[in-house]
Design a protein around this motif. Structure first.
Motif, PDB file in Angstrom:
ATOM      1  N   ILE B 157       0.846  -1.201   0.000  1.00 24.75           N
ATOM      2  CA  ILE B 157       0.000   0.000   0.000  1.00 24.75           C
ATOM      3  C   ILE B 157       0.882   1.252   0.000  1.00 24.75           C
ATOM      4  O   ILE B 157       0.657   2.191  -0.757  1.00 24.75           O
ATOM      5  N   ALA B 158       1.913   1.225   0.847  1.00 18.88           N
ATOM      6  CA  ALA B 158       2.825   2.380   0.902  1.00 18.88           C
ATOM      7  C   ALA B 158       3.519   2.570  -0.449  1.00 18.88           C
ATOM      8  O   ALA B 158       3.602   3.688  -0.974  1.00 18.88           O
ATOM      9  N   THR B 160       2.496   1.719  -3.364  1.00 19.69           N
ATOM     10  CA  THR B 160       1.514   2.233  -4.324  1.00 19.69           C
ATOM     11  C   THR B 160       1.337   3.740  -4.158  1.00 19.69           C
ATOM     12  O   THR B 160       1.377   4.499  -5.131  1.00 19.69           O
ATOM     13  N   LYS B 161       1.194   4.182  -2.910  1.00 22.34           N
ATOM     14  CA  LYS B 161       0.996   5.615  -2.654  1.00 22.34           C
ATOM     15  C   LYS B 161       2.210   6.440  -3.089  1.00 22.34           C
ATOM     16  O   LYS B 161       2.067   7.521  -3.655  1.00 22.34           O
ATOM     17  N   TYR B 162       3.406   5.933  -2.815  1.00 18.01           N
ATOM     18  CA  TYR B 162       4.612   6.662  -3.214  1.00 18.01           C
ATOM     19  C   TYR B 162       4.672   6.814  -4.740  1.00 18.01           C
ATOM     20  O   TYR B 162       4.989   7.874  -5.267  1.00 18.01           O
ATOM     21  N   VAL B 164       2.221   6.681  -6.869  1.00 19.19           N
ATOM     22  CA  VAL B 164       1.135   7.581  -7.311  1.00 19.19           C
ATOM     23  C   VAL B 164       1.550   9.030  -7.069  1.00 19.19           C
ATOM     24  O   VAL B 164       1.368   9.894  -7.929  1.00 19.19           O
ATOM     25  N   ASN B 165       2.145   9.288  -5.909  1.00 18.30           N
ATOM     26  CA  ASN B 165       2.609  10.640  -5.591  1.00 18.30           C
ATOM     27  C   ASN B 165       3.638  11.118  -6.615  1.00 18.30           C
ATOM     28  O   ASN B 165       3.607  12.260  -7.078  1.00 18.30           O
ATOM     29  N   ASN B 203      -8.970   1.231  -2.905  1.00 16.67           N
ATOM     30  CA  ASN B 203      -9.000   2.327  -3.877  1.00 16.67           C
ATOM     31  C   ASN B 203     -10.437   2.718  -4.199  1.00 16.67           C
ATOM     32  O   ASN B 203     -10.808   3.895  -4.223  1.00 16.67           O
ATOM     33  N   GLN B 207      -9.861   4.899   0.037  1.00 16.37           N
ATOM     34  CA  GLN B 207      -8.785   4.842   1.025  1.00 16.37           C
ATOM     35  C   GLN B 207      -7.414   5.084   0.381  1.00 16.37           C
ATOM     36  O   GLN B 207      -6.452   5.411   1.058  1.00 16.37           O
ATOM     37  N   ILE B 208      -7.344   4.864  -0.918  1.00 19.56           N
ATOM     38  CA  ILE B 208      -6.156   5.274  -1.690  1.00 19.56           C
ATOM     39  C   ILE B 208      -6.699   6.144  -2.820  1.00 19.56           C
ATOM     40  O   ILE B 208      -7.446   5.660  -3.667  1.00 19.56           O
ATOM     41  N   LYS B 209      -6.349   7.408  -2.774  1.00 16.95           N
ATOM     42  CA  LYS B 209      -7.052   8.397  -3.611  1.00 16.95           C
ATOM     43  C   LYS B 209      -6.266   8.818  -4.855  1.00 16.95           C
ATOM     44  O   LYS B 209      -5.084   8.536  -4.978  1.00 16.95           O
ATOM     45  N   CYS B 211      -6.164   8.118  -7.982  1.00 19.24           N
ATOM     46  CA  CYS B 211      -5.587   7.166  -8.921  1.00 19.24           C
ATOM     47  C   CYS B 211      -6.632   6.075  -9.181  1.00 19.24           C
ATOM     48  O   CYS B 211      -7.618   5.973  -8.449  1.00 19.24           O
TER      49      CYS B 211
END
Lengths: 303, 303
Positions: B157-158, B160-162, B164-165, B203, B207-209, B211
């Motif tokens: 999850i982390a 993925t967020k990195y 996406v950022n 997503n 909760q994961i935005k 994207c």
């Protein structure tokens, strides 16, 4: 024998050899018929089509393929067709088995049947591909693209032997085998790198013969001489690997798909471990790849 | 902002922006000096070189680099140099940290120091790369090439967020994220595919935005529209992925190295999870890749 360095040379290498008999399970979809028809026309294969005769003839006509060049055995049930085609290969009535319009699960069930199948007891089933990349000056034999998700030591040894055997059939006498990882360091916390060290020692002791094995190695050290020089790593592979044994199916699968898509790669693959070659192609493979797969099975069926 | 679609556009995108201050730990080898010098000349970086002043000046002279364009802080001990440069980044005296001629272990020890380092408590450290492949019409943000061998759910999850950022910083507003596997099937026996299903649902629930996530998907379904059509798989990624999150480091590492070697790929990568960008380059990277890495760190240091 001169080594076969590219997949188009594979087709040529079969010229003048006696054609191999291929038993095709449920050979009644255009994909299968198209691929096998070309192989028959090129002279390296003879096809025994097991399936619904009426449908086979109808599909052949649609494709403009002369169905009379095939031997057709009428069997309308897919599971029975699988059992019959496996039996023909066991008996020696065919040299190669090939999957047609039947689910992979049903097909493999017949192949893996303990009494009547094609896998010897305790043999490891795996998958080896010959990968042709324009920017590499020879073929790369890679494993496992499709069957074993997380190979253990015993499976990895079997995979290595299968890939080496395939390289031999292509005329590569003493193939250089790279056990692929992220780095060249053995890391006791990562079992794959430990297994690599064990396999290297077995090779050195003559327990895995007729090849030179080194690993762990990353892709650069395995396939790029320049990287070996820059990093100063001592390895008999020296950036000239013939065989790449991957740590997981995921790694092997993403590697070859990336190169098919973005590196102009072509592929021919085969199930390994069975007493005779078994061809399982996916619909999404290119026409070329399908033909190469059949050619590969015929080469591997040579004594 | 127009999305940055190729790495050479990354350099251009930094034109006219205020240069970022880069603290370089033990900046006394020709590789590091060569790369940072070019970045300074292009105007997007200012360099604070922490190391043995005498050696730095000597190496600059050898390379024909004017050392007066750098701020040099004399510190002859590599561990102390690491602590000092990390402190400068923590204090805001520098925007980016970069590794020079110091072992990666020693360097990361300073970065990961619980009281004085750059990683917030409980943050996941990972690695994201922007991969530029001539045959793909935009950048692929891939993770993890270097840090987490076998990501668990929390780590994935982390990661993925990195990624996406990073895509956002490149101007990709709603990146398409493919969670990469061998097939598109969820297999309860393979934890990675299970984690993929969980991340997709997170997503969907917001909760994961910012994207669109789908997986498991193989490389073909992630990056090839044609394959999506042939296979008939419903996926919002539709063969146009911006981000590829890999199941293991091994898979990601072999994928990108294969494409660097055989697909003309270029790469820029960065450690993720730290409060400020951290650049760790390997000696064997190309000159271009090194410059791209520094440019990437400057882009990511933008507010």
């Amino acid at each position: 024998m001169q080594p076969i360095k590219k997949l188009d040379q594979l087709i040529k290498s079969l010229e003048g050899k006696s054609p191999k008999k291929i038993a095709v399970t449920f050979a009644q979809d255009p994909n299968t018929i198209g691929a096998i028809s070309k192989a028959v026309d090129l002279g390296f294969a003879q096809a025994i089509m097991i399936g619904d005769k009426e449908i086979i003839i109808k599909e052949c006509k649609k494709l403009g393929v002369d169905y009379q060049k095939f031997e057709i055995i009428d069997e309308k049930n897919d599971v029975k067709a699988a059992a019959l085609s496996v039996e023909m290969v066991r008996n020696g009535d065919a040299d190669v088995l090939m999957k047609g319009l039947i689910g992979t699960d049903k097909f493999l069930k017949a192949v893996l049947n303990k009494e009547k199948g094609l896998l010897p007891p305790k043999a490891v089933m795996s998958y080896v591909c010959a990968l042709d990349i324009p920017k590499y000056d020879k073929l790369l034999f890679i494993t496992d693209t499709a069957v074993i998700p997380f190979p253990d030591l015993k499976q990895k040894i079997a995979m290595t032997k299968y890939a080496v055997n395939m390289a031999h059939k292509f005329g590569v006498e003493n193939p250089k085998v790279a056990l692929v990882s992220c780095t060249e360091k053995v890391n006791p916390a990562i079992q794959n790198t430990v297994n690599d060290a064990i396999i290297c020692k077995m090779n050195q002791r003559g327990q895995i013969k007729n090849c030179v094995i080194d690993g762990p190695l990353d892709i650069f050290l395995a396939c790029d001489k320049e990287a070996v020089k820059i990093k100063g790593v001592q390895t008999p592979i020296n950036g000239e690997a013939d065989v790449l044994v991957f740590p997981t199916l995921e790694a092997c699968n993403t590697f070859y798909k990336g190169l098919m898509l973005f590196g102009g790669g072509e592929l021919a693959g085969l199930i390994q471990g069975t007493i005779k070659p078994v061809v399982v192609m996916s619909r999404s493979e290119s026409e070329k790849s399908k033909l190469y797969c059949i050619a590969l099975s015929c080469l591997m069926a040579e004594d």
